[in-house]
Design a protein around this motif. Structure first.
Motif, PDB file in Angstrom:
ATOM      1  N   GLY A  98       0.790  -1.228   0.000  1.00  0.00           N
ATOM      2  CA  GLY A  98       0.000   0.000   0.000  1.00  0.00           C
ATOM      3  C   GLY A  98       0.819   1.274   0.000  1.00  0.00           C
ATOM      4  O   GLY A  98       0.251   2.369   0.062  1.00  0.00           O
ATOM      5  N   LYS A 101       0.234   3.469  -3.355  1.00  0.00           N
ATOM      6  CA  LYS A 101      -1.067   4.140  -3.313  1.00  0.00           C
ATOM      7  C   LYS A 101      -1.059   5.264  -2.284  1.00  0.00           C
ATOM      8  O   LYS A 101      -1.594   6.350  -2.525  1.00  0.00           O
ATOM      9  N   GLU A 105      -1.755   9.256  -2.835  1.00  0.00           N
ATOM     10  CA  GLU A 105      -2.720   9.996  -2.018  1.00  0.00           C
ATOM     11  C   GLU A 105      -2.058  11.172  -1.318  1.00  0.00           C
ATOM     12  O   GLU A 105      -2.647  12.259  -1.223  1.00  0.00           O
ATOM     13  N   TYR A 135      -0.797   2.268 -12.012  1.00  0.00           N
ATOM     14  CA  TYR A 135      -1.365   3.610 -12.193  1.00  0.00           C
ATOM     15  C   TYR A 135      -2.768   3.538 -12.791  1.00  0.00           C
ATOM     16  O   TYR A 135      -3.654   4.305 -12.397  1.00  0.00           O
ATOM     17  N   ILE A 138      -5.326   2.814 -10.160  1.00  0.00           N
ATOM     18  CA  ILE A 138      -5.599   3.971  -9.302  1.00  0.00           C
ATOM     19  C   ILE A 138      -6.495   4.982 -10.014  1.00  0.00           C
ATOM     20  O   ILE A 138      -7.136   5.796  -9.375  1.00  0.00           O
TER      21      ILE A 138
END
Length: 167
Positions: A98, A101, A105, A135, A138
């Motif tokens: 994670g 990601k 964020e 990507y 996401i």
């Protein structure tokens, strides 16, 4: 728990250390050894990183899992509502945890602190890099591609990917 440190010039050696652990792993099957070495120094020499921070106004963030540094991101504002993630790298042993990601964020949160949505985030990724799929998951989409000269006869053979943040 993943936390972040807004990096300064004092963190250049740590960024270089993280880059040295991610760079070859990411590109060893894509770029020649000579191009790997040349581009690493072009992008990650202490002088280059300092210029990126101070003259190009790139904002660097280092991710930590617990107390261990595990990745980094740099964000550059290119126009009022257009930002570019110049660098996003996670140490190989932290892939799937994670961190990537969370770095995305964090970059988006940073941009929200600078401008109100809507805004656009772009990044370049080598067309052969497995991260393209990450990507896309996401929400980034390929909007262009090119062979961009970087010097010394080398090119970055990249997709340009984009994500629009509306709120």
């Amino acid at each position: 728990m993943i936390t972040f440190h807004h990096a300064t010039a004092d963190d250049i050696s740590l960024i270089r250390q993280l880059a040295s652990q991610t760079w070859a792993h990411t590109y060893q099957n894509i770029l020649s050894p000579d191009q790997l070495d040349w581009m690493f120094e072009w992008m990650y020499s202490p002088e280059s990183l300092l210029r990126q921070m101070e003259q190009e106004n790139q904002q660097f963030f280092i991710a930590f899992l617990g107390s261990e540094p595990c990745g980094y991101l740099s964000v550059e504002q290119q126009k009022e509502h257009l930002f570019h993630f110049q660098k996003i790298y996670v140490l190989p042993r932290f892939h799937g945890c994670g961190v990537g990601k969370s770095l995305i964020e964090k970059g988006i949160d940073y941009i929200r602190s600078v401008v109100s949505p809507p805004f656009q985030v772009e990044l370049n990724v080598n067309r052969q890099n497995k991260a393209v799929r990450f990507y896309e998951r996401i929400g980034f989409q390929v909007v262009d591609q090119g062979d961009f000269p970087v010097g010394n006869g080398y090119f970055m053979n990249d997709y340009i990917m984009s994500l629009t943040i509306n709120e």
